[in-house]
Design an enzyme around this catalytic site. Structure first.
Site, PDB file in Angstrom:
ATOM      1  CB  CYS A 113      -0.793   0.174   1.328  1.00  0.00           C
ATOM      2  SG  CYS A 113      -2.189  -1.693   1.231  1.00  0.00           S
ATOM      3  CG  HIS A 249      -2.508   3.934   2.145  1.00  0.00           C
ATOM      4  ND1 HIS A 249      -3.382   3.355   1.187  1.00  0.00           N
ATOM      5  CD2 HIS A 249      -2.669   2.764   2.977  1.00  0.00           C
ATOM      6  CE1 HIS A 249      -3.977   1.751   0.880  1.00  0.00           C
ATOM      7  NE2 HIS A 249      -3.630   1.583   2.292  1.00  0.00           N
ATOM      8  CG  ASN A 279      -6.849  -0.530   1.223  1.00  0.00           C
ATOM      9  OD1 ASN A 279      -5.550  -0.137   0.311  1.00  0.00           O
ATOM     10  ND2 ASN A 279      -6.159  -1.053   2.611  1.00  0.00           N
TER      11      ASN A 279
HETATM   12  O1  UT7 Z   1      -4.068  -0.605   3.409  1.00  0.00           O
HETATM   13  C1  UT7 Z   1      -2.610  -1.856   4.285  1.00  0.00           C
HETATM   14  C2  UT7 Z   1      -3.108  -2.095   5.477  1.00  0.00           C
HETATM   15  N1  UT7 Z   1      -4.929  -1.807   6.516  1.00  0.00           N
HETATM   16  C3  UT7 Z   1      -4.533  -0.622   7.368  1.00  0.00           C
HETATM   17  O2  UT7 Z   1      -4.153  -0.342   7.268  1.00  0.00           O
HETATM   18  C4  UT7 Z   1      -6.036  -2.079   7.809  1.00  0.00           C
HETATM   19  C5  UT7 Z   1      -6.072  -1.594   9.198  1.00  0.00           C
HETATM   20  N2  UT7 Z   1      -6.815  -2.794  10.303  1.00  0.00           N
HETATM   21  C6  UT7 Z   1      -8.370  -2.366   9.779  1.00  0.00           C
HETATM   22  O3  UT7 Z   1      -8.613  -1.584   9.192  1.00  0.00           O
HETATM   23  C7  UT7 Z   1      -9.336  -2.905  11.044  1.00  0.00           C
HETATM   24  O4  UT7 Z   1      -8.643  -3.254  12.176  1.00  0.00           O
HETATM   25  C8  UT7 Z   1     -10.640  -3.659  10.494  1.00  0.00           C
HETATM   26  C9  UT7 Z   1     -11.325  -2.907   9.432  1.00  0.00           C
HETATM   27  C10 UT7 Z   1      -9.203  -4.633   8.837  1.00  0.00           C
HETATM   28  C11 UT7 Z   1     -11.119  -4.786  11.193  1.00  0.00           C
HETATM   29  O5  UT7 Z   1     -11.451  -3.748  12.264  1.00  0.00           O
HETATM   30  P1  UT7 Z   1     -11.454  -3.648  14.252  1.00  0.00           P
HETATM   31  O6  UT7 Z   1     -12.528  -3.047  14.813  1.00  0.00           O
HETATM   32  O7  UT7 Z   1     -10.468  -4.103  14.066  1.00  0.00           O
HETATM   33  O8  UT7 Z   1     -12.508  -5.393  14.089  1.00  0.00           O
HETATM   34  P2  UT7 Z   1     -12.161  -6.829  14.333  1.00  0.00           P
HETATM   35  O9  UT7 Z   1     -10.870  -7.294  13.656  1.00  0.00           O
HETATM   36  O10 UT7 Z   1     -11.500  -6.107  15.818  1.00  0.00           O
HETATM   37  O11 UT7 Z   1     -13.152  -7.352  14.536  1.00  0.00           O
HETATM   38  C12 UT7 Z   1     -13.801  -6.816  15.889  1.00  0.00           C
HETATM   39  C13 UT7 Z   1     -15.566  -8.619  15.678  1.00  0.00           C
HETATM   40  C14 UT7 Z   1     -14.925  -9.262  15.656  1.00  0.00           C
HETATM   41  O12 UT7 Z   1     -16.343 -10.363  16.273  1.00  0.00           O
HETATM   42  P3  UT7 Z   1     -15.252 -10.634  18.082  1.00  0.00           P
HETATM   43  O13 UT7 Z   1     -14.455 -11.524  17.850  1.00  0.00           O
HETATM   44  O14 UT7 Z   1     -16.221  -9.389  18.557  1.00  0.00           O
HETATM   45  O15 UT7 Z   1     -16.721 -11.657  18.392  1.00  0.00           O
HETATM   46  C15 UT7 Z   1     -14.822 -10.137  13.982  1.00  0.00           C
HETATM   47  O16 UT7 Z   1     -15.009 -11.728  13.950  1.00  0.00           O
HETATM   48  O17 UT7 Z   1     -15.618  -7.842  13.892  1.00  0.00           O
HETATM   49  C16 UT7 Z   1     -16.012  -9.227  13.628  1.00  0.00           C
HETATM   50  N3  UT7 Z   1     -15.704  -9.140  12.288  1.00  0.00           N
HETATM   51  C17 UT7 Z   1     -16.989  -8.777  11.037  1.00  0.00           C
HETATM   52  N4  UT7 Z   1     -17.827  -8.349  11.654  1.00  0.00           N
HETATM   53  C18 UT7 Z   1     -19.177  -8.583  10.112  1.00  0.00           C
HETATM   54  C19 UT7 Z   1     -15.062  -8.509  10.973  1.00  0.00           C
HETATM   55  N5  UT7 Z   1     -15.093  -8.621   9.928  1.00  0.00           N
HETATM   56  C20 UT7 Z   1     -16.573  -8.813   9.866  1.00  0.00           C
HETATM   57  C21 UT7 Z   1     -17.208  -8.023   8.758  1.00  0.00           C
HETATM   58  N6  UT7 Z   1     -19.014  -8.104   9.119  1.00  0.00           N
HETATM   59  N7  UT7 Z   1     -16.785  -8.027   7.176  1.00  0.00           N
END
Ligand code: UT7
Length: 322
Positions: A113, A249, A279
């Site tokens: 990225c 980004h 993204n």
């Molecule tokens: O471009 C390169 C660099 N990339 C980045 O900088 C991305 C950085 N990371 C992020 O943007 C975020 O971490 C994400 C958008 C990928 C995820 O968001 P988050 O707030 O960090 O969510 P999480 O991974 O902590 O997950 C929270 C909950 C989980 O459920 P539990 O364990 O709390 O029950 C996940 O299973 O959300 C769940 N979850 C979803 N729910 C509905 C994960 N993906 C989804 C989804 N829909 N698509």
């Protein structure tokens, strides 16, 4: 003193728009979760057979037209992508042939990225040293080709598109500084599962997929981008209030908000495209820059901070006088 200056920008988004509600139908997710956690509402997917170089060609022609030069004037192509059409020739050479220019160096840069910031930094050095007069700097990605649509944690994020700038020799300062970083110790947090040399996971049909530990990536991204913003300000002896526009980004609206907060900057001064583009990795910064220029927000003379963070990890920033 010779500087490099952005003479023109261009971008391209594939025709197919995929709304969050369409993803709801194929995976366990919801429009509200995606909007709340990422800021994304819709994104563009390349058509079958539409490639990274196809998209780059359109973006590049638009940038060349905006710069008021002809393709024959381009004497350097630096092409950032993690999703090239072929292993070789590199995407830059393929683009060179499409544009009808020849002879100058054309190569691709692989920094996930952050690829566009890396490519801009390289082109800036060629131009300032006198080795190139008109460089074409491109970021283009078909990330949907390496997206695992059975993995809801990544499939909702990634999308396709291309952006390009013409960076030309000038007596007026344009690119004021570039700052590149990487730390390969983080490679397991964001990577692609396969490749030519390492091979492919059994059962994938020689396909490779993006894997990401999102929460961990998020934390490091916010820290490193905050650090690189401080570095840009110190290197240029500037106050936060001197920066007119942030062109980040577009990984996640919450990361963008954190960087804007670090700069004490209103979101009104941030070019945000993540809501309708998702993204697009190396394409996201030039896509956002082109958006801000073409809709009239970014004007000649404005001071613009470009930044990105991605797999590796790699990260970087560039301060540009438009
Ligand atoms: O471009 C390169 C660099 N990339 C980045 O900088 C991305 C950085 N990371 C992020 O943007 C975020 O971490 C994400 C958008 C990928 C995820 O968001 P988050 O707030 O960090 O969510 P999480 O991974 O902590 O997950 C929270 C909950 C989980 O459920 P539990 O364990 O709390 O029950 C996940 O299973 O959300 C769940 N979850 C979803 N729910 C509905 C994960 N993906 C989804 C989804 N829909 N698509």
């Amino acid at each position: 003193m010779t500087y490099s200056r952005i003479l023109g920008t261009g971008s391209y988004l594939p025709a197919r728009v995929v709304h969050n509600t369409e993803l709801e139908e194929v995976m366990e997710t919801s429009d509200s979760w995606i909007r709340e956690r990422t800021g994304i509402v819709s994104r563009h997917y390349a058509a079958d057979g539409e490639t990274t170089v196809d998209m780059a060609e359109v973006a590049a022609k638009r940038a060349i037209e905006a710069a008021g030069i002809s393709a024959a004037d381009i004497d350097l192509i630096v092409f950032a992508t993690a999703t090239p059409d072929l292993v070789f020739p590199n995407a830059g050479v393929m683009l060179q042939a499409r544009l009808g220019c020849r002879g100058g160096p054309a190569f691709s840069v692989e920094a996930a990225c952050s690829g566009f910031i890396y490519a801009l930094s390289i082109a800036d050095k060629f131009v300032r040293s006198g080795e190139a007069k008109h460089a074409l700097v491109v970021g283009s990605e078909t990330l949907t080709r390496i997206t695992d649509f059975t993995d809801r944690t990544t499939a909702i994020l990634f999308a396709d598109g291309a952006g390009a700038v013409v960076l030309s020799a000038s007596q007026q300062p344009g690119v004021l500084s570039t700052h590149l970083h990487s730390d390969g110790h983080y490679q397991d947090l964001l990577y692609c599962t396969g490749g030519v040399s390492k091979g492919y996971e059994p059962g994938t049909g020689n396909r490779a997929f993006i894997r990401m530990a999102g929460r961990e990536v998020f934390k490091v991204a916010v820290t490193m981008l905050g650090n690189v913003v401080d570095e840009v300000l110190a290197a240029n002896n500037l106050q936060k209030s001197d920066i007119k526009w942030l062109v980040p980004h577009q990984a996640n609206i919450r990361i963008i908000q954190a960087v804007a907060k670090k700069l004490d900057m209103s979101l009104d001064n941030v070019i945000i495209t993540v809501q309708e583009q998702g993204n697009t990795s190396a394409a996201s910064v030039p896509l956002a820059l082109d958006t801000g220029i073409r809709d009239g927000r970014i004007k000649p003379g404005d001071l613009v901070l470009l930044e990105a963070f991605g797999g590796g990890f790699t990260w970087g920033a560039s301060l540009v006088r438009m």
